[in-house]
Scaffold this active site. Structure first.
Site, PDB file in Angstrom:
ATOM      1  N   TRP A   1       0.824  -1.086   0.097  1.00 26.85           N
ATOM      2  CA  TRP A   1      -0.117   0.152  -0.021  1.00 26.85           C
ATOM      3  C   TRP A   1       0.843   1.317   0.039  1.00 26.85           C
ATOM      4  O   TRP A   1       0.485   2.383  -0.657  1.00 26.85           O
ATOM      5  CB  TRP A   1      -1.052   0.086   1.268  1.00 26.85           C
ATOM      6  CG  TRP A   1      -1.804   0.906   1.271  1.00 26.85           C
ATOM      7  CD1 TRP A   1      -3.209   1.137   0.803  1.00 26.85           C
ATOM      8  CD2 TRP A   1      -1.715   2.371   2.045  1.00 26.85           C
ATOM      9  NE1 TRP A   1      -3.594   2.240   0.882  1.00 26.85           N
ATOM     10  CE2 TRP A   1      -2.898   2.983   1.714  1.00 26.85           C
ATOM     11  CE3 TRP A   1      -0.423   2.809   2.748  1.00 26.85           C
ATOM     12  CZ2 TRP A   1      -2.883   4.465   2.382  1.00 26.85           C
ATOM     13  CZ3 TRP A   1      -0.840   4.443   3.305  1.00 26.85           C
ATOM     14  CH2 TRP A   1      -2.035   4.836   3.149  1.00 26.85           C
ATOM     15  N   HIS A   2       1.883   1.102   0.653  1.00 25.86           N
ATOM     16  CA  HIS A   2       2.590   2.345   0.863  1.00 25.86           C
ATOM     17  C   HIS A   2       3.768   2.392  -0.502  1.00 25.86           C
ATOM     18  O   HIS A   2       3.922   3.545  -0.947  1.00 25.86           O
ATOM     19  CB  HIS A   2       3.851   2.125   1.895  1.00 25.86           C
ATOM     20  CG  HIS A   2       3.218   2.564   3.234  1.00 25.86           C
ATOM     21  ND1 HIS A   2       2.632   1.574   4.089  1.00 25.86           N
ATOM     22  CD2 HIS A   2       2.831   3.660   3.977  1.00 25.86           C
ATOM     23  CE1 HIS A   2       1.968   2.047   5.233  1.00 25.86           C
ATOM     24  NE2 HIS A   2       2.303   3.330   5.230  1.00 25.86           N
ATOM     25  N   GLY A   3       3.987   1.384  -1.199  1.00 27.13           N
ATOM     26  CA  GLY A   3       4.595   1.738  -2.395  1.00 27.13           C
ATOM     27  C   GLY A   3       5.307   0.192  -2.791  1.00 27.13           C
ATOM     28  O   GLY A   3       5.332  -0.851  -2.268  1.00 27.13           O
TER      29      GLY A   3
END
Lengths: 387, 464
Positions: B320-322
Site C-alpha cells: 500500500w505504501h509503495g
C-alpha cells in the site's frame, strides 16, 4: 466488532470561547488592510498579483526582507511576491517566465534569500572599467590557452599604476600546479564554495575560505559581515585589510538570479573585483563561473535554469583581463554533454555531493596562473571552513 | 491545492465556510459534494473522472451488496483494489496514454486514490456485514469525495461521516442557533487545524530541509554521528508531517460539524512495536484490522493462523505504501518484530518491557530509513555509515553534523520536546482555554510567516 473509541472532547465550561477565531480574523484583516494600503509606497517594488496570493503575503514577505511596518526603507531591486511557493510537491514555478537579460530594468522574477536587502551602490564607488590594455588580441575567457606563449609571463604581474608606460602587459596562460599553490589563496563564495571548503581537504588545509550559504555579490559589496575563518564576524574588506593573498577565487551568482538583470549583477561584480584589486594589488583574481544546475532542474525551473546561469556567466566572464583577473569556467569540469550539471554528481540538482568535489579541485589545479610571491612574507594560517 | 496554501487558508476556506453555513440545511450536502469535486478538480484535474466513476460504480453495486449478495460484493472488492493496484503499477512503470488529440497523459497515481479506495472497500464491507445501511447516492458521494479527507486521509468510516453524524446538515434551525453552531464548530476545528499547521510547517518542513541536506552530502559521505542524527531527523520529519496533516484534516472536518477523527496517539510513547502501530496512522491500522486481519481469523484460530493473518496484513501494508522493494523490506522487518514480541517476548514481562521500548526508540527509527530510501544502493551506504564502515567512494567531513545542528538545532530540540505525551494531553483538554488560545494565535502567524518565506518547500529553498 470493537470500534475504536472516539470521545468528543469538550471543555469543562459550557461557555464557548470564540477568541481564537475572532483574534485570527481581526489580525488577518489588519495585516491585509495594512498590506493593501502600503502597496503603493512601502511595498512598491514588490510585484504583486492578487490572482496569485492573498494580500497578507505582501506584508509577511516584507517582514522576511526586514521591512517591518515601522520601517520606511524603500527596497531597491524589485522583488516579486509571486515567488511565494504554494505547492511543495512539484518544483515547477508558477511563473515560468524565461529571464530576459539586459533589456529590462524591472524584475518580474523571484525573490532571493530573505537576508538580502539590495541597496543602491554607493555613488562614490569607483566603477573602473577593467578592460584589458592589450588590444590586439581580445581573448575570450576560455580561450587563453590558445594565445601564443608570452615571453614575459612572470613580469606581467604588476598593478596598473606601476606599469612602465612603454611595455604592454601580455595575457597569461594557465599552468598546472600542486596544492601548495593555494597556501596564499582566499576563496570567497556561497554554499557551493562552502561545500568546497568542507569536502576538499587539500584546499581546506591550505587556503582561507570566506564563505557562507546564500552569500551574494551584493552582500559582499555592502560589506555585510559574515563569520570568517578566524571565528570573528567580518566584512570581506576587513579580511583583505588584515591579510595579503596572492590568489583570490570567487564563486557567487546562483542566489542572485532572481534579483536585477545580468547588467546589474555584472556591475556589482565589477565593483567588487575592482575593490578587491585595490585592496590586494598583487593578487590574481579568479572569477569562477556560476556552477550549472542539473538538466532536470533546468528544464523545470523558470528561474534557476542554465540559460539564465549562462547569461550571468557571460556577463562576468567579460570582466576578465587575463592579466590580473581571470575567468575560470569550472562548468567544464562538472557538466554533462548537455551543458548541465552531471546528474550523478548531485542529489539536489544544485550542489555537488560530498564525494564529487574532485573534478572542480582538479580544474583549479590545472587552471592556475603563475603568480609572483607576495611582497611581504606571510605564513598563511590553516584555513578553516566558515558556515 | 493543499491545506497549507495561502490561497486555501485566506480565501477558499473562509469563503467555503460562509457559503456552507449560509446555505439552508437541505442543500448543504450538495454544497459539500460540489466543494469536494471542485477541490479535487483543482488539485488533480482530469483524474476527477476516475473518482466520480468509482463513486457511481460502487453505488450501483451497493444495491446488491446491501442485500448480502456475494457477487456484487466480490466484484466491488475486485474493481476497487484493481483500480488501486492498476494505478500503482502504471505510475511506477511510468506509463502514459496518448490521447486522441495527440497529447500524452501521464498515468501518475491519482490524488488520494490509496485513501478513497480504502474508504470504498470499507463501505462495501460494512454494508455486506450489515454494520451500515445503504446510503443515498448523495450521502455516499459526499462520504467518498470529502475534501477534508481525500488528500491523505484519515480513512474515515461511513458511520462517522458527516452525513451520518452531524446535525448541522440534517436538521433545521433558527438563524441565531445556526450562527452559534457555525461559530462553535469553526472555533473547535480551528484549534486542531492550527496545531496541525504548526507541526507540519514549523517542525516537519524544516526537518525536511535538514534531511535533504544530508542527502545532498550523499549517504556515502556523511559522518557516522550525522547518520544517526539523520535517523532522528527523518523519523521526526515523517511523524510531524503526517500527524500535522492529520490534525489539519480532522480540524477541517470538525469545522464542518463532523466528529474529530484521531489518527495518531503519542506513538513514540508505545511500549512495543505492536503498540506503536496501534498509535500510528490509526485509521489505516484499524482498516487492516477490521477488513483483513479479523476476517482471516486474527488471533482467534491458533498461532499459525495469527502469524498468517499478520503476514498478509503486513504484506499488504508494505504494498500500500509503495511497490518498491524497500517498502516490502520495511514491512517484513516490522512483521518479524511483531511476531517476536507476540510469541517470544510476551513470555517474560521485564524482557518485554525493556526490549519493547528499545524496539520503539531504536529499531523503529531505523526502519524508517528503510522506508525512506528507495534505492538499495543508498540504503546500503546509509547503514554502512551508521556502523562506521567507510565506502570507497566516500569523502567524509567529520564535522558535518555541527553544521546541521547549528542550522537546525531548534527544530531538532522542538521535535524532541513535542514527543512528550503531556503536551498532547494538555492540548486535547485545554485547547479552548486562554493559554492555548494565545499559543495557537502565535503558532498561526509563525506558520504564515514561514509559508511566506517559502521555507516550507524543501525542494525550492531559495538560498543556496
Amino acid at each position: 466488532m470493537a470500534k475504536s473509541k472516539r470521545k468528543k472532547r469538550r471543555t469543562k465550561s459550557r461557555r464557548e470561547s470564540y477568541s481564537l477565531l475572532i483574534s485570527l480574523l481581526i489580525s488577518a484583516f489588519i495585516v491585509a488592510l495594512w498590506s493593501y494600503i502600503q502597496l503603493p509606497s512601502m511595498y512598491a517594488s514588490y510585484v504583486y498579483s492578487p490572482l496569485d496570493h492573498p494580500v497578507v503575503a505582501v506584508a509577511m514577505q516584507g517582514i522576511h526582507d526586514g521591512v517591518y511596518p515601522w520601517s520606511f526603507i524603500d527596497i531597491e531591486g524589485d522583488k516579486n511576491i509571486s515567488d511565494i511557493v504554494s505547492d511543495p510537491v512539484t518544483a515547477v514555478r508558477t511563473e515560468p517566465d524565461v529571464f530576459e537579460e539586459a533589456s529590462e530594468t524591472d524584475v518580474t522574477e523571484a525573490v532571493p534569500e530573505p537576508e538580502t536587502i539590495v541597496e543602491e551602490p554607493e555613488p562614490e564607488a569607483i566603477v573602473k572599467e577593467s578592460e584589458p590594455e592589450v588590444t590586439e588580441a581580445a581573448p575570450g575567457p576560455q580561450e587563453i590557452e590558445e594565445e601564443p606563449a608570452p615571453e614575459g609571463t612572470e613580469d606581467g604581474f604588476t598593478s596598473e599604476s606601476t606599469e612602465p608606460e612603454d611595455s604592454e602587459p601580455v595575457p597569461k596562460e594557465f599552468i598546472t600546479v600542486d596544492d601548495d599553490y593555494f597556501k596564499d589563496a582566499l576563496f570567497i563564495g556561497d554554499s557551493r564554495m562552502v561545500g568546497l571548503s568542507q569536502y576538499c581537504e587539500p584546499l581546506d588545509t591550505r587556503a582561507d575560505f570566506y564563505v557562507k550559504k546564500a552569500l551574494t555579490i551584493y552582500n559582499i559589496l555592502d560589506g555585510k559581515p559574515i563569520r570568517s575563518f578566524d571565528g570573528t564576524s567580518k566584512s570581506l574588506w576587513e579580511v583583505l585589510e588584515e591579510k595579503q593573498y596572492a590568489k583570490i577565487y570567487i564563486m557567487v551568482g546562483i542566489n542572485e538570479i532572481g534579483v536585477g538583470n545580468s547588467e546589474y549583477f555584472k556591475d556589482a561584480y565589477s565593483q567588487v573585483v575592482d575593490r578587491i584589486r585595490e585592496a590586494e594589488p598583487h593578487a590574481l583574481v579568479f572569477i569562477n563561473s556560476i556552477m550549472h544546475v542539473s538538466k532536470s532542474k533546468s528544464d523545470n525551473d523558470g528561474l534557476y535554469n542554465n540559460s539564465n546561469i549562462n547569461a550571468r556567466n557571460d556577463a562576468i566572464a567579460s570582466l576578465a583581463d587575463d592579466i590580473n583577473i581571470f575567468y575560470l569556467n569550472i562548468n567544464e569540469a562538472v557538466d554533462d554533454e548537455n551543458g548541465a550539471l552531471r546528474a550523478d554528481l548531485t542529489f539536489d540538482d544544485i550542489h555537488l555531493r560530498g564525494s564529487s568535489y574532485e573534478p572542480w579541485h582538479e580544474y583549479l589545479l590545472t587552471h592556475a596562473i603563475e603568480a609572483k610571491p607576495l611582497p611581504e612574507v606571510h605564513h598563511v594560517l590553516e584555513g578553516h571552513p566558515v558556515e | 491545492m493543499l491545506f497549507s496554501d495561502l490561497n486555501f487558508i485566506f480565501r477558499a476556506l473562509p469563503l467555503f465556510l460562509i457559503i456552507y453555513y449560509i446555505t439552508p440545511y437541505k442543500l448543504r450536502k450538495a454544497v459539500l459534494l460540489l466543494a469536494g469535486l471542485a477541490f479535487y478538480t483543482i488539485s488533480a484535474g482530469y483524474f476527477v473522472i476516475v473518482l466520480a466513476g468509482a463513486v457511481v460504480i460502487n453505488h450501483v453495486l451497493s444495491a446488491g451488496v446491501s442485500r448480502k449478495q456475494k457477487f456484487p460484493f466480490i466484484l466491488s472488492v475486485i474493481i476497487n483494489s484493481g483500480l488501486l493496484i492498476g494505478f500503482k503499477i502504471a505510475s511506477s512503470l511510468g506509463l502514459s496514454v496518448t490521447l486522441p488529440d495527440g497529447s500524452i497523459f501521464d498515468l501518475i497515481l491519482p490524488l488520494g486514490i490509496s485513501f478513497y479506495v480504502f474508504k470504498l472497500i470499507s463501505y462495501q464491507a460494512d454494508l455486506y456485514m450489515g454494520r451500515v445501511k445503504r446510503a443515498s447516492f448523495i450521502n455516499f458521494a459526499v462520504y467518498i469525495t470529502d475534501f477534508t479527507q481525500i488528500v491523505s486521509g484519515p480513512i474515515g468510516r461511513f458511520e462517522d461521516s458527516i452525513v451520518n453524524t452531524n446535525r448541522i446538515i440534517s436538521s433545521s434551525e433558527k438563524a441565531k442557533t445556526r450562527l452559534k453552531g457555525a461559530l462553535s464548530n469553526i472555533s473547535d476545528g480551528l484549534t486542531y487545524f492550527v496545531a496541525g499547521m504548526f507541526l507540519k510547517i514549523i517542525l516537519a518542513d524544516h526537518l525536511a530541509i535538514l534531511w535533504n541536506e544530508i542527502g545532498t552530502i550523499g549517504y556515502d559521505s556523511i559522518s557516522t554521528p550525522l547518520a544517526w542524527l539523520g535517523v532522528f531527523i527523518y523519523s521526526m520529519n515523517l511523524y510531524y508531517d503526517f500527524w500535522g496533516y492529520s490534525l489539519m484534516a480532522a480540524g477541517l472536518g470538525v469545522m464542518l460539524g463532523a466528529v474529530f477523527v484521531r489518527n495518531f496517539r503519542n506513538p513514540y510513547a508505545a511500549k512495543s512495536v505492536s503498540d506503536f502501530y496501534r498509535r500510528w496512522h490509526i485509521t489505516l491500522g484499524d482498516w487492516f484490522r477490521d477488513y483483513v486481519y479479523i476476517p482471516l481469523g486474527g488471533s482467534r484460530c491458533g498461532h499459525m493462523r495469527t502469524i498468517l493473518s499478520l503476514s498478509v496484513v503486513w504484506f499488504l501494508t508494505g504494498l500500500w505504501h509503495g511497490l518498491t522493494i524497500n517498502y516490502l523490506m520495511w514491512a517484513l522487518i516490522l512483521l518479524i518484530l511483531i511476531i517476536c514480541e507476540k510469541f517470544i517476548l510476551s513470555r517474560h514481562e521485564t524482557l518485554y518491557a525493556v526490549v519493547g521500548r528499545i524496539n520503539v526508540w531504536l529499531i523503529i527509527p531505523l526502519t524508517w530509513i528503510v522506508f525512506a530510501l528507495r534505492s538499495f544502493g543508498d540504503l546500503k551506504m546509509y547503514f554502512m555509515r551508521l556502523v562506521g564502515y567507510v565506502p570507497s567512494s566516500a569523502v567524509i567531513n567529520a564535522s558535518d553534523y555541527s553544521g546541521i545542528l547549528t542550522e537546525g538545532w531548534i527544530y531538532i530540540a522542538a521535535s524532541a520536546i513535542m514527543l512528550l505525551p503531556v503536551i498532547r494531553r494538555s492540548f486535547m483538554e485545554h485547547r479552548r482555554g486562554k493559554v492555548w488560545t494565545v499559543l495557537l494565535f502565535i503558532m498561526f502567524w509563525l506558520c504564515i510567516y514561514s509559508i511566506c518565506g517559502a521555507v516550507t518547500n524543501p525542494f525550492m529553498y531559495m538560498s543556496f
